[in-house]
Scaffold this active site. Structure first.
Site, PDB file in Angstrom:
ATOM      1  N   ASP A 177      31.740  44.609  40.426  1.00  0.00           N
ATOM      2  CA  ASP A 177      30.961  44.234  39.522  1.00  0.00           C
ATOM      3  C   ASP A 177      30.000  41.969  38.910  1.00  0.00           C
ATOM      4  O   ASP A 177      29.704  42.026  38.540  1.00  0.00           O
ATOM      5  CB  ASP A 177      32.472  43.784  38.272  1.00  0.00           C
ATOM      6  CG  ASP A 177      33.548  42.811  39.176  1.00  0.00           C
ATOM      7  OD1 ASP A 177      32.571  41.739  40.166  1.00  0.00           O
ATOM      8  OD2 ASP A 177      34.293  42.422  38.997  1.00  0.00           O
ATOM      9  N   GLU A 233      34.939  50.289  44.692  1.00  0.00           N
ATOM     10  CA  GLU A 233      35.212  49.810  43.525  1.00  0.00           C
ATOM     11  C   GLU A 233      34.911  50.099  41.535  1.00  0.00           C
ATOM     12  O   GLU A 233      34.937  49.167  41.240  1.00  0.00           O
ATOM     13  CB  GLU A 233      35.794  48.255  43.729  1.00  0.00           C
ATOM     14  CG  GLU A 233      36.808  47.969  43.231  1.00  0.00           C
ATOM     15  CD  GLU A 233      36.500  46.007  43.307  1.00  0.00           C
ATOM     16  OE1 GLU A 233      37.328  45.428  44.325  1.00  0.00           O
ATOM     17  OE2 GLU A 233      35.596  45.519  42.918  1.00  0.00           O
ATOM     18  N   GLU A 264      31.615  39.587  34.297  1.00  0.00           N
ATOM     19  CA  GLU A 264      31.681  40.915  35.514  1.00  0.00           C
ATOM     20  C   GLU A 264      32.142  42.030  34.117  1.00  0.00           C
ATOM     21  O   GLU A 264      31.843  43.431  35.149  1.00  0.00           O
ATOM     22  CB  GLU A 264      32.933  40.539  35.639  1.00  0.00           C
ATOM     23  CG  GLU A 264      32.965  39.768  37.154  1.00  0.00           C
ATOM     24  CD  GLU A 264      32.712  37.969  36.887  1.00  0.00           C
ATOM     25  OE1 GLU A 264      32.385  36.942  37.520  1.00  0.00           O
ATOM     26  OE2 GLU A 264      32.917  38.138  35.462  1.00  0.00           O
ATOM     27  N   HIS A 282      38.255  28.871  38.807  1.00  0.00           N
ATOM     28  CA  HIS A 282      36.825  29.079  39.304  1.00  0.00           C
ATOM     29  C   HIS A 282      36.515  29.908  37.574  1.00  0.00           C
ATOM     30  O   HIS A 282      35.003  29.823  37.946  1.00  0.00           O
ATOM     31  CB  HIS A 282      36.208  29.933  40.028  1.00  0.00           C
ATOM     32  CG  HIS A 282      36.369  31.164  41.167  1.00  0.00           C
ATOM     33  ND1 HIS A 282      36.904  31.896  41.225  1.00  0.00           N
ATOM     34  CD2 HIS A 282      34.933  32.007  40.168  1.00  0.00           C
ATOM     35  CE1 HIS A 282      36.727  33.332  40.888  1.00  0.00           C
ATOM     36  NE2 HIS A 282      36.117  33.539  40.828  1.00  0.00           N
ATOM     37  N   ARG A 337      34.379  31.275  34.622  1.00  0.00           N
ATOM     38  CA  ARG A 337      33.853  29.935  33.512  1.00  0.00           C
ATOM     39  C   ARG A 337      34.541  30.296  32.306  1.00  0.00           C
ATOM     40  O   ARG A 337      34.591  29.488  31.214  1.00  0.00           O
ATOM     41  CB  ARG A 337      32.587  31.522  33.156  1.00  0.00           C
ATOM     42  CG  ARG A 337      31.991  30.999  33.818  1.00  0.00           C
ATOM     43  CD  ARG A 337      30.132  32.712  33.972  1.00  0.00           C
ATOM     44  NE  ARG A 337      29.352  32.496  34.733  1.00  0.00           N
ATOM     45  CZ  ARG A 337      28.265  31.813  34.678  1.00  0.00           C
ATOM     46  NH1 ARG A 337      27.946  31.057  34.281  1.00  0.00           N
ATOM     47  NH2 ARG A 337      27.062  31.819  35.831  1.00  0.00           N
ATOM     48  N   HIS A 383      36.746  25.358  44.687  1.00  0.00           N
ATOM     49  CA  HIS A 383      35.240  25.679  44.235  1.00  0.00           C
ATOM     50  C   HIS A 383      33.797  24.637  44.172  1.00  0.00           C
ATOM     51  O   HIS A 383      34.027  23.903  43.193  1.00  0.00           O
ATOM     52  CB  HIS A 383      34.741  26.630  42.922  1.00  0.00           C
ATOM     53  CG  HIS A 383      33.790  27.612  42.136  1.00  0.00           C
ATOM     54  ND1 HIS A 383      32.785  26.793  42.136  1.00  0.00           N
ATOM     55  CD2 HIS A 383      34.360  28.698  43.133  1.00  0.00           C
ATOM     56  CE1 HIS A 383      31.704  28.319  41.893  1.00  0.00           C
ATOM     57  NE2 HIS A 383      32.580  28.557  42.517  1.00  0.00           N
TER      58      HIS A 383
END
Length: 389
Positions: free
Chosen positions: A99, A121, A135, A212, A214, A245
């Site tokens: 993704d 996937e 994603e 991490h 957004r 991160h």
């Protein structure tokens, strides 16, 4: 006529981890497939760590990563670079994973060149356009462009069927991340290079944290950090390890709230090998990641997901994963429960894995043989039981 040319494309560490077993499996059968590798290096350092671990040398490295790059910049640089690679190689199929922006762009570039696309996937869905962002749309758009869909679970297959994908184009394979994980975890792995107390795992319930996303930047992430800080203060048996991160927004909040706290260890991002071995030694996992929801259950580790929705419902249904969101109250309460209630912990920690058995890459190889007419019988699929997995 064989060998058929397969161009495997990926650009980030998670993609590399999950595609490495597929690349290695295809390369073990050069009489059937000529497998070439192109990386965009959407992530650079973390990607290289995985390539080195699995001894994969890309045939093409676009090296597109730049500091503070935007999604638009990643998309355009990757599209131009991959279009040139596909034009030169003329593969029989472009193989993409998951993704990421690289995934979507590689599928689009293959479409522009009239090349088949295989999506590893495939079929994961939250049903929410912006969760996770970007994603969810990357995988949906790649799915529209794909010719073959390698779904990790029956649930993922069902998602694709509801979207109108012909069943004959879907193969349930299990997730290749389990292949990579089982090949990498070792019972006596040494953490000598990490700045951790030698006896940490002997005397503490270690919580492994990753954060991490957004959508969690800002106050949601600060609430998570405050909850963990206060949990460690009130539970002397608890410790937190957080490979932080590199994003400056994540680092600023982590340092301000968690820095200098007793039994909280802020580390630099870890390579895949030490990270999964660290996960294997931890008590439980808190994450807003997608992949860890698959990996930790394979190791019998409870997972608390710091998100409101997940595209991986199988482990939630089986009880090894919980969606807890990002509020201080919910994070504190769920972690407190697992630290204090042994029965609650035991129910989550049962080594139940709905995501695979370590043979997903082999199934993808056999599916490709069948697709290209090298196999008469369609390969058997990975089928996990719906009730107890």
């Amino acid at each position: 006529m064989p060998p058929y040319k397969i161009l495997a494309v990926f650009g980030t560490r998670p993609e590399a981890i999950k595609m490495a077993p597929v690349v290695l499996e295809l390369q073990r059968h050069p009489q059937d497939f000529d497998c070439r590798v192109a990386v965009t290096a959407q992530h650079r350092e973390m990607l290289d760590q995985v390539l080195n671990l699995f001894a994969i040398e890309p045939d093409y490295d676009l090296n597109i990563m730049q500091a503070r790059q935007s999604l638009e910049e990643v998309t355009t640089r990757a599209l131009e670079g991959l279009s040139a690679v596909i034009a030169r190689e003329q593969p029989d199929m472009v193989l993409v994973h998951g993704d990421t922006t690289t995934t979507f762009v590689a599928a689009l570039a293959a479409f522009y060149h009239h090349k088949q696309v295989g999506h590893v996937e495939a079929g994961l869905r939250t049903g929410q356009k912006y969760a996770p962002f970007p994603e969810e749309m990357n995988r949906r758009l790649a799915g529209v462009l794909a010719d073959l869909h390698f779904a990790p679970t029956i649930t993922a297959k069902d998602n694709l069927l509801r979207e109108g994908v012909p069943e004959e184009n879907i193969y349930v394979t299990g997730n290749t991340v389990i292949d990579a994980l089982l090949a990498t975890v070792r019972p006596h792995y040494s953490f000598g290079d990490l700045d951790l107390p030698p006896a940490l795992f002997d005397g503490h319930k270690v919580i492994l944290l990753t954060a991490h996303r957004r959508e969690n930047w800002g106050e949601p992430m600060r609430a998570i950090f405050r909850a963990l800080r206060d949990l460690v203060r009130s539970h002397p048996e608890a410790a937190v390890i957080f490979p932080v991160h590199k994003n400056p927004l994540v680092r600023e909040s982590a340092t301000a709230i968690l820095g200098g706290q007793e039994r909280i260890y802020l580390l630099e991002p870890l390579a895949y090998e030490p990270f999964v071995n660290l996960m294997a030694r931890s008590y439980l996992v808190l994450t807003d990641s997608g992949g860890l929801q698959e990996e930790a259950p394979a190791l019998g580790k409870p997972v608390l997901v710091l998100r409101e929705v997940t595209e991986r419902p199988e482990a939630v249904e089986s009880g090894t994963v919980r969606l807890v969101g990002t509020s201080y109250k919910k994070v504190y309460e769920h972690v407190h429960e697992l630290l204090e209630d042994e029965e609650s912990y035991r129910r989550m920690a049962q080594a139940v894995n709905p995501y695979g058995d370590g043979l997903a890459s082999r199934r993808i190889y056999l599916a490709l043989r069948y697709h290209f007419g090298l196999e008469v019988l369609r390969p058997e699929e990975f089928l996990a039981k719906r009730k107890d997995f």
